[in-house]
Design an enzyme around this catalytic site. Structure first.
Site, PDB file in Angstrom:
ATOM      1  N   HIS A  17      74.459   8.034   6.322  1.00 18.22           N
ATOM      2  CA  HIS A  17      75.205   6.774   6.408  1.00 18.22           C
ATOM      3  C   HIS A  17      76.233   6.602   5.305  1.00 18.22           C
ATOM      4  O   HIS A  17      76.967   5.619   5.298  1.00 18.22           O
ATOM      5  CB  HIS A  17      74.242   5.580   6.368  1.00 18.22           C
ATOM      6  CG  HIS A  17      73.615   5.377   5.023  1.00 18.22           C
ATOM      7  ND1 HIS A  17      72.473   6.028   4.632  1.00 18.22           N
ATOM      8  CD2 HIS A  17      73.972   4.616   3.965  1.00 18.22           C
ATOM      9  CE1 HIS A  17      72.148   5.667   3.405  1.00 18.22           C
ATOM     10  NE2 HIS A  17      73.044   4.815   2.972  1.00 18.22           N
TER      11      HIS A  17
HETATM   12  C1  UD1 Z   1      74.979  -0.217   2.279  1.00 19.06           C
HETATM   13  C2  UD1 Z   1      75.207   0.135   0.811  1.00 19.06           C
HETATM   14  C3  UD1 Z   1      74.681   1.541   0.541  1.00 19.06           C
HETATM   15  C4  UD1 Z   1      73.235   1.672   0.970  1.00 19.06           C
HETATM   16  C5  UD1 Z   1      73.081   1.243   2.418  1.00 19.06           C
HETATM   17  C6  UD1 Z   1      71.617   1.255   2.794  1.00 19.06           C
HETATM   18  C7  UD1 Z   1      77.177  -0.827  -0.297  1.00 19.06           C
HETATM   19  C8  UD1 Z   1      78.545  -0.519  -0.797  1.00 19.06           C
HETATM   20  N1  UD1 Z   1      76.619   0.120   0.470  1.00 19.06           N
HETATM   21  O1  UD1 Z   1      75.753   0.678   3.062  1.00 19.06           O
HETATM   22  O2  UD1 Z   1      74.753   1.791  -0.857  1.00 19.06           O
HETATM   23  O3  UD1 Z   1      72.840   3.006   0.818  1.00 19.06           O
HETATM   24  O4  UD1 Z   1      73.595  -0.094   2.578  1.00 19.06           O
HETATM   25  O5  UD1 Z   1      71.450   1.400   4.166  1.00 19.06           O
HETATM   26  O6  UD1 Z   1      76.635  -1.855  -0.584  1.00 19.06           O
HETATM   27  N2  UD1 Z   1      75.800  -3.051  10.220  1.00 19.06           N
HETATM   28  C9  UD1 Z   1      75.192  -3.507  11.355  1.00 19.06           C
HETATM   29  N3  UD1 Z   1      73.972  -4.099  11.215  1.00 19.06           N
HETATM   30  C10 UD1 Z   1      73.349  -4.266  10.028  1.00 19.06           C
HETATM   31  C11 UD1 Z   1      73.982  -3.785   8.877  1.00 19.06           C
HETATM   32  C12 UD1 Z   1      75.216  -3.180   8.978  1.00 19.06           C
HETATM   33  O7  UD1 Z   1      75.729  -3.391  12.440  1.00 19.06           O
HETATM   34  O8  UD1 Z   1      72.232  -4.805  10.008  1.00 19.06           O
HETATM   35  C13 UD1 Z   1      77.121  -2.406  10.348  1.00 19.06           C
HETATM   36  C14 UD1 Z   1      78.274  -3.378  10.164  1.00 19.06           C
HETATM   37  O9  UD1 Z   1      79.324  -3.011  11.000  1.00 19.06           O
HETATM   38  C15 UD1 Z   1      78.697  -3.114   8.734  1.00 19.06           C
HETATM   39  C16 UD1 Z   1      78.419  -1.610   8.611  1.00 19.06           C
HETATM   40  O10 UD1 Z   1      77.258  -1.397   9.377  1.00 19.06           O
HETATM   41  O11 UD1 Z   1      80.037  -3.435   8.509  1.00 19.06           O
HETATM   42  C17 UD1 Z   1      78.179  -1.155   7.203  1.00 19.06           C
HETATM   43  O12 UD1 Z   1      77.190  -1.966   6.573  1.00 19.06           O
HETATM   44  P1  UD1 Z   1      77.277  -2.240   4.999  1.00 19.06           P
HETATM   45  O13 UD1 Z   1      76.121  -3.049   4.591  1.00 19.06           O
HETATM   46  O14 UD1 Z   1      78.633  -2.740   4.616  1.00 19.06           O
HETATM   47  O15 UD1 Z   1      77.202  -0.791   4.375  1.00 19.06           O
HETATM   48  P2  UD1 Z   1      76.091   0.341   4.568  1.00 19.06           P
HETATM   49  O16 UD1 Z   1      76.773   1.530   5.119  1.00 19.06           O
HETATM   50  O17 UD1 Z   1      74.927  -0.227   5.284  1.00 19.06           O
HETATM   51  N1  UDP Z   2      64.292   3.950   6.213  1.00 23.08           N
HETATM   52  C1  UDP Z   2      63.602   3.400   7.279  1.00 23.08           C
HETATM   53  N2  UDP Z   2      64.030   3.655   8.543  1.00 23.08           N
HETATM   54  C2  UDP Z   2      65.104   4.445   8.807  1.00 23.08           C
HETATM   55  C3  UDP Z   2      65.801   5.024   7.713  1.00 23.08           C
HETATM   56  C4  UDP Z   2      65.374   4.743   6.425  1.00 23.08           C
HETATM   57  O1  UDP Z   2      62.611   2.687   7.074  1.00 23.08           O
HETATM   58  O2  UDP Z   2      65.442   4.640   9.983  1.00 23.08           O
HETATM   59  C5  UDP Z   2      63.860   3.613   4.839  1.00 23.08           C
HETATM   60  C6  UDP Z   2      63.523   4.791   3.973  1.00 23.08           C
HETATM   61  O3  UDP Z   2      62.165   5.148   4.127  1.00 23.08           O
HETATM   62  C7  UDP Z   2      63.830   4.257   2.575  1.00 23.08           C
HETATM   63  C8  UDP Z   2      64.992   3.325   2.820  1.00 23.08           C
HETATM   64  O4  UDP Z   2      64.953   2.983   4.196  1.00 23.08           O
HETATM   65  O5  UDP Z   2      62.743   3.524   2.074  1.00 23.08           O
HETATM   66  C9  UDP Z   2      66.286   4.007   2.470  1.00 23.08           C
HETATM   67  O6  UDP Z   2      67.349   3.261   2.926  1.00 23.08           O
HETATM   68  P1  UDP Z   2      68.802   3.865   3.128  1.00 23.08           P
HETATM   69  O7  UDP Z   2      68.728   5.318   3.370  1.00 23.08           O
HETATM   70  O8  UDP Z   2      69.444   3.008   4.156  1.00 23.08           O
HETATM   71  O9  UDP Z   2      69.520   3.507   1.759  1.00 23.08           O
HETATM   72  P2  UDP Z   2      69.699   4.258   0.353  1.00 23.08           P
HETATM   73  O10 UDP Z   2      68.357   4.547  -0.203  1.00 23.08           O
HETATM   74  O11 UDP Z   2      70.532   5.474   0.608  1.00 23.08           O
HETATM   75  O12 UDP Z   2      70.485   3.271  -0.455  1.00 23.08           O
END
Ligand code: UD1
Ligand code: UDP
Length: 360
Positions: free
Chosen positions: A203
């Site tokens: 992601h």
């Molecule tokens: C964010 C964090 C990243 C973290 C990740 C965990 C920042 C800069 N990034 O990235 O460090 O590793 O979360 O997963 O804070 N969206 C949905 N549903 C949701 C959430 C997001 O559809 O419940 C979609 C939306 O279009 C959104 C996009 O995903 O704009 C990105 O979500 P966002 O929270 O901005 O960044 P992540 O890629 O999730």
């Molecule tokens: N995780 C989960 N379901 C998924 C993918 C990840 O429960 O489908 C959990 C994973 O076990 C970990 C956390 O989400 O505890 C990690 O989140 P993510 O990879 O989104 O973020 P990051 O750690 O890179 O910020």
């Protein structure tokens, strides 16, 4: 007397599961959810599965660019902090919710405690690196997962107090992983056999926002010699769709695409995978704890100890390097890197010691 905790993303719900309940035995906590992650499978499922207390306030501040998101969060959090007048604001990790919570507090003159402080990739192109560095430099209490991040903070001469407490995600993983080993349902649902599949997540903006890199990621997944379970992060799903690559991934016979999974199902799949393929931070740690070899789809990692011990290999998006990493022999040793599963207790003890009014 009062801690205001700001969380908003999937990994932060897991981290809060290790701290909130213990904290509430000794202090008042006001839990604020920014809404950065908002789908049930990215948010609600973690509260119900891991017993995270329901947020006192749920803001709806997801979507948009990093700048827009952070700005909206700052505007929304400032009046909440002014009204609640907490003794400290607690933030986790390196997301936009982390920086916004920390900056809003610091600007209000409220001390900030940062859990998972000092992590560095030394890659300023990552939004997370900016969030980490800025949050560390405005924090009063910096709680580290291991010695390496504490050394980064010493080198950067941060002004706050630094303490190594262990990693709070480890607390949760050590509780859940043994139980997950007995849960066959998620493997059955995905149609895979223990030890004979790869679990994959991706992601990072650096991997999925650039169409050329996204295409390289897809090519890599297509080349894997084993069944692949791919719980699809919404960012990745949207980017694949926009690039016209989603249908090809869904049609690939060896790739089982699922929605984002709850923590229990994901952990069940992780603990029995042949290998983990990921660009996630948290998942690199969890694979290490489960004794599952990790192949990281980045050229840097903050979790350097997992690489040094031979359990994690950085391949960026190189297909051949990935195939070689999947074939490597496993190290004999797996030392304890990130604490003993009691980091949450140490976080709470450090909060009470640093902010004595909390326990008054
Ligand atoms: C964010 C964090 C990243 C973290 C990740 C965990 C920042 C800069 N990034 O990235 O460090 O590793 O979360 O997963 O804070 N969206 C949905 N549903 C949701 C959430 C997001 O559809 O419940 C979609 C939306 O279009 C959104 C996009 O995903 O704009 C990105 O979500 P966002 O929270 O901005 O960044 P992540 O890629 O999730
Ligand atoms: N995780 C989960 N379901 C998924 C993918 C990840 O429960 O489908 C959990 C994973 O076990 C970990 C956390 O989400 O505890 C990690 O989140 P993510 O990879 O989104 O973020 P990051 O750690 O890179 O910020």
């Amino acid at each position: 007397m009062k801690v205001l905790t700001v969380i908003g993303n999937r990994p932060q719900f897991v981290k809060a599961a290790a701290v909130s309940r213990i904290l509430r035995e000794q202090a008042e906590e006001v839990l604020v959810h920014t809404g950065q992650h908002y789908d049930d499978e990215m948010s609600a499922v973690f509260f119900s599965e891991l017993g995270v207390p329901p947020p006192a306030l749920e803001l709806q501040l997801g979507t948009g660019t990093n700048t827009e998101q952070t700005a909206r969060m700052l505007s929304a959090l400032a009046p909440v902090i002014a009204e609640e007048r907490p003794d400290c604001v607690l933030v986790y990790g390196d997301t936009n919710s982390t920086l916004a919570g920390g900056l809003a507090a610091a600007q209000a003159g409220v001390p900030v405690a940062h859990v998972e402080a000092g992590m560095r990739s030394f890659d300023r192109a990552m939004p997370e690196e900016l969030n980490r560095v800025l949050t560390d430099h405005l924090s009063t209490l910096l709680l580290c997962s291991s010695d390496a991040p504490a050394a980064h903070l010493a080198a950067e001469r941060v002004v706050g107090r630094v303490e190594v407490v262990g990693d709070v995600m480890v607390d949760v993983a050590l509780l859940v992983q043994p139980r997950a080993l007995a849960d066959d349902a998620p493997l059955r649902d995905a149609g895979v056999t223990p030890g004979e599949y790869v679990l994959a997540t991706a992601h990072r903006a650096g991997n999925v926002d650039d169409p050329a890199r996204l295409a390289q990621l897809v090519e890599l997944l297509m080349a894997l010699p084993l069944p692949v379970v791919l719980p699809l992060h919404p960012r990745t799903g949207a980017r694949l769709d926009a690039a016209g690559l989603l249908d090809g991934v869904l049609a690939a016979e060896h790739v089982r695409v699922t929605p984002p999974l709850g923590y229990l199902a994901f952990t069940a799949l992780l603990t029995r995978a042949r290998a983990m393929l990921t660009d996630s931070g948290g998942v690199q740690k969890e694979a290490y704890l489960a004794g599952v070899p990790c192949v990281t789809l980045r050229d840097t990692t903050e979790w350097t100890e997992t690489v040094e011990t031979g359990w994690n290999v950085l391949v960026d998006l190189d297909r051949d390097a990935t195939l070689a990493a999947l074939d490597r022999p496993l190290p004999a040793e797996r030392p304890q890197l990130y604490g003993d599963g009691h980091a949450g207790e140490r976080v709470v003890a450090a909060l009470l010691e640093s902010f004595p009014r909390l326990s008054a």
